[in-house]
Scaffold this motif. Structure first.
Motif, mmCIF file in Angstrom:
data_model
loop_
_atom_site.group_PDB
_atom_site.id
_atom_site.type_symbol
_atom_site.label_atom_id
_atom_site.label_comp_id
_atom_site.label_asym_id
_atom_site.label_seq_id
_atom_site.Cartn_x
_atom_site.Cartn_y
_atom_site.Cartn_z
ATOM 1 N N ARG A 1 0.513 6.361 5.491
ATOM 2 C CA ARG A 1 0.760 4.539 6.503
ATOM 3 C C ARG A 1 2.956 4.893 6.512
ATOM 4 N N PHE A 2 2.653 4.740 7.790
ATOM 5 C CA PHE A 2 4.250 4.947 8.513
ATOM 6 C C PHE A 2 5.182 3.476 8.754
ATOM 7 N N VAL A 3 6.033 3.353 7.564
ATOM 8 C CA VAL A 3 7.115 2.817 8.355
ATOM 9 C C VAL A 3 8.078 2.361 8.898
ATOM 10 N N HIS A 4 8.572 1.724 9.527
ATOM 11 C CA HIS A 4 9.444 1.899 10.424
ATOM 12 C C HIS A 4 10.915 0.730 9.784
ATOM 13 N N ALA A 5 11.678 1.750 9.352
ATOM 14 C CA ALA A 5 12.489 0.805 8.596
ATOM 15 C C ALA A 5 13.503 1.351 8.031
ATOM 16 N N ASP A 6 14.581 1.437 7.428
ATOM 17 C CA ASP A 6 15.970 1.842 6.548
ATOM 18 C C ASP A 6 15.622 2.114 5.828
ATOM 19 N N MET A 7 15.788 3.681 5.206
ATOM 20 C CA MET A 7 15.194 3.894 3.925
ATOM 21 C C MET A 7 15.654 2.828 2.070
ATOM 22 N N ARG A 8 17.502 2.359 2.613
ATOM 23 C CA ARG A 8 17.941 2.287 1.950
ATOM 24 C C ARG A 8 17.711 0.536 1.852
ATOM 25 N N ARG A 9 16.303 -0.283 2.689
ATOM 26 C CA ARG A 9 16.647 -1.570 2.074
ATOM 27 C C ARG A 9 14.919 -1.418 2.577
ATOM 28 N N VAL A 10 13.707 -0.692 1.860
ATOM 29 C CA VAL A 10 12.780 -0.329 2.259
ATOM 30 C C VAL A 10 11.565 -1.590 1.342
ATOM 31 N N ALA B 1 5.123 11.402 14.775
ATOM 32 C CA ALA B 1 4.076 11.701 12.988
ATOM 33 C C ALA B 1 2.502 10.392 12.928
ATOM 34 N N ARG B 2 2.627 9.253 13.963
ATOM 35 C CA ARG B 2 1.124 8.836 13.853
ATOM 36 C C ARG B 2 0.426 9.237 14.284
ATOM 37 N N GLU B 3 0.965 10.149 15.394
ATOM 38 C CA GLU B 3 0.009 11.080 16.652
ATOM 39 C C GLU B 3 -0.615 11.971 15.684
ATOM 40 N N GLU B 4 0.351 12.626 15.175
ATOM 41 C CA GLU B 4 -0.117 14.150 14.162
ATOM 42 C C GLU B 4 -0.962 14.040 12.622
ATOM 43 N N VAL B 5 -0.401 12.809 12.048
ATOM 44 C CA VAL B 5 -0.729 12.691 10.340
ATOM 45 C C VAL B 5 -1.997 11.804 10.142
ATOM 46 N N SER B 6 -2.720 11.998 9.487
ATOM 47 C CA SER B 6 -3.727 11.348 9.864
ATOM 48 C C SER B 6 -4.104 10.494 7.985
ATOM 49 N N GLY C 1 -2.680 14.268 -2.098
ATOM 50 C CA GLY C 1 -0.588 12.311 -2.455
ATOM 51 C C GLY C 1 -1.687 11.404 -1.349
ATOM 52 N N LYS C 2 -1.201 10.031 -1.836
ATOM 53 C CA LYS C 2 -1.171 9.073 -0.589
ATOM 54 C C LYS C 2 -0.027 8.529 -0.487
ATOM 55 N N VAL C 3 0.037 8.315 0.973
ATOM 56 C CA VAL C 3 1.852 8.575 1.180
ATOM 57 C C VAL C 3 1.950 7.499 1.989
ATOM 58 N N THR C 4 3.086 6.564 2.328
ATOM 59 C CA THR C 4 4.292 5.876 3.105
ATOM 60 C C THR C 4 4.785 6.448 3.444
ATOM 61 N N GLY C 5 4.937 6.794 4.733
ATOM 62 C CA GLY C 5 6.425 7.399 4.821
ATOM 63 C C GLY C 5 7.233 6.529 5.829
ATOM 64 N N VAL C 6 8.688 6.864 5.908
ATOM 65 C CA VAL C 6 9.474 5.583 6.472
ATOM 66 C C VAL C 6 10.608 6.250 7.009
ATOM 67 N N ASP C 7 10.692 5.964 7.926
ATOM 68 C CA ASP C 7 11.697 6.671 8.507
ATOM 69 C C ASP C 7 12.246 5.826 10.121
ATOM 70 N N ASN C 8 13.464 5.558 10.241
ATOM 71 C CA ASN C 8 14.283 4.742 11.531
ATOM 72 C C ASN C 8 14.556 5.076 12.405
ATOM 73 N N SER C 9 13.703 6.037 12.865
ATOM 74 C CA SER C 9 13.657 6.028 14.089
ATOM 75 C C SER C 9 12.087 6.603 14.687
ATOM 76 N N GLU C 10 11.911 5.273 15.409
ATOM 77 C CA GLU C 10 10.838 5.328 16.221
ATOM 78 C C GLU C 10 9.855 6.107 17.029
ATOM 79 N N SER C 11 10.835 6.996 17.435
ATOM 80 C CA SER C 11 10.656 8.257 18.762
ATOM 81 C C SER C 11 9.749 9.313 17.093
ATOM 82 N N MET C 12 10.541 9.440 16.350
ATOM 83 C CA MET C 12 10.129 10.350 15.431
ATOM 84 C C MET C 12 8.751 9.547 14.181
#
Length: 242
Positions: free
Chosen positions: A92-101, A84-89, A69-80
Motif C-alpha cells: 500500500r502506498f500513501v502520498h504524505a509527509d513522513m512527519r505527518r503520516v 513504486a505502484r507500477e513495480e511493487v505489487s 512483510g505487510k508494507v505501507t510505503g509513505v513518500d511525498n513525491s508523487e512521481s516516485m
C-alpha cells in the motif's frame, strides 16, 4: 522532506530509479547501505505490519514484501510513488509527509526508513511520531547520512571551518547532475538523544563499510567510503511501559 527536495525527486524520479539499477552508480546504496539494513532487518520482517517512511520508488518496499512483510510505503513525491505502484505489487502506498503520516497509535510492528531521515531538520519530532505509531516494544530501523559524512559536506559547502556540533545545520549535496538536495547535519549525540527522548533504546548501530570484493565495482567510491563512512544505520526498540 521539504517542498524543494520533493520537487527535485519529482523532476528526476525516472533517472534516479534507472541509476539504482546500475551497479557502479548505485554503489553507495547496494554495497554500503543495504548490507547494514539487511543485518538489522533480519528476522524482524516476516508477518509484521511495516510502515516505510520515504519509500521513494519502492526499491526497499519490494525487498520487505519478499521478506514476508505487510508494507505501507509513505513518500511525498508523487512521481516516485507512481514508479513504486507500477513495480511493487501487494504493498500500500500513501502520498504524505513522513512527519505527518496519519495512522492509529500503535498500529505498526516496525517502522523502517532508508536514507530519508537526513532530510528532516527536527529529528526529535520525527522520532516521537515513530514511537506513537509503533506498538509497545515495536522497532524502528533506519539509515541516515553518517555524522562525519554530513559534517564533511557541510565543510565543503561553507569552504570555511564549520563547527561539528552545529546540529540541524543545512547542507546541499548533489544526487545526480542537476539534482541538488538539502539535508541537515546531525551528531551521534543528537541522534541518540532524540531516540532516548522519544522513548527508544538503541539495540544496534552499524557504520557503512565496503566489503573488500566491492572495490572492483567502483574503486573511487570504495576508497572514498573507507576514508569517511557514508552512512549510519540504527535499530531502536520502543521501551515497554510498566
Amino acid at each position: 522532506m521539504s517542498d524543494r527536495n520533493r520537487r527535485e525527486y519529482d523532476r528526476h524520479a525516472r533517472v534516479y530509479h534507472e541509476k539504482r539499477a546500475d551497479n557502479a552508480r548505485s554503489f553507495y546504496n547496494d554495497q554500503l547501505e543495504w548490507p547494514m539494513m539487511s543485518k538489522l532487518l533480519r528476522g524482524r520482517v516476516r508477518g509484521r505490519k511495516i510502515l516505510e517512511l520515504g519509500c521513494g520508488s519502492g526499491l526497499l518496499t519490494r525487498k520487505l514484501m519478499r521478506m514476508g512483510g505487510k508494507v505501507t510505503g509513505v513518500d511525498n513525491s508523487e512521481s516516485m510513488l507512481a514508479i513504486a505502484r507500477e513495480e511493487v505489487s501487494g504493498a500500500r502506498f500513501v502520498h504524505a509527509d513522513m512527519r505527518r503520516v496519519k495512522a492509529k497509535a500503535g498500529e505498526y510492528d516496525l517502522v523502517v526508513s532508508s536514507l530519508a531521515f537526513h532530510y528532516i531538520r527536527n529529528l526529535d519530532g520525527l522520532f516521537k511520531r515513530c514511537g506513537k505509531l509503533l506498538r509497545s516494544d515495536g522497532v524502528l530501523i533506519f539509515s541516515i547520512h553518517h555524522p562525519l559524512s554530513s559534517f564533511k559536506m557541510l565543510q565543503e559547502q561553507r569552504k570555511t571551518k564549520s563547527v561539528y556540533f552545529s546540529v540541524a545545520e543545512p547542507y546541499r549535496w548533489r544526487m545526480l547532475p542537476g539534482m541538488e538536495l538539502v539535508s541537515y547535519h546531525q551528531t551521534f549525540e543528537s541522534i541518540s538523544g532524540g531516540l532516548s527522548r522519544a522513548g527508544f533504546h538503541i539495540d544496534r548501530t552499524l557504520e557503512a563499510k565496503p566489503s573488500p570484493g566491492s572495490r572492483r565495482i567502483n574503486p573511487q567510491a570504495f576508497d572514498a567510503a573507507l576514508a569517511t563512512p557514508a552512512f549510519l544505520a540504527i535499530r531502536a526498540v520502543k521501551a515497554v511501559k510498566d
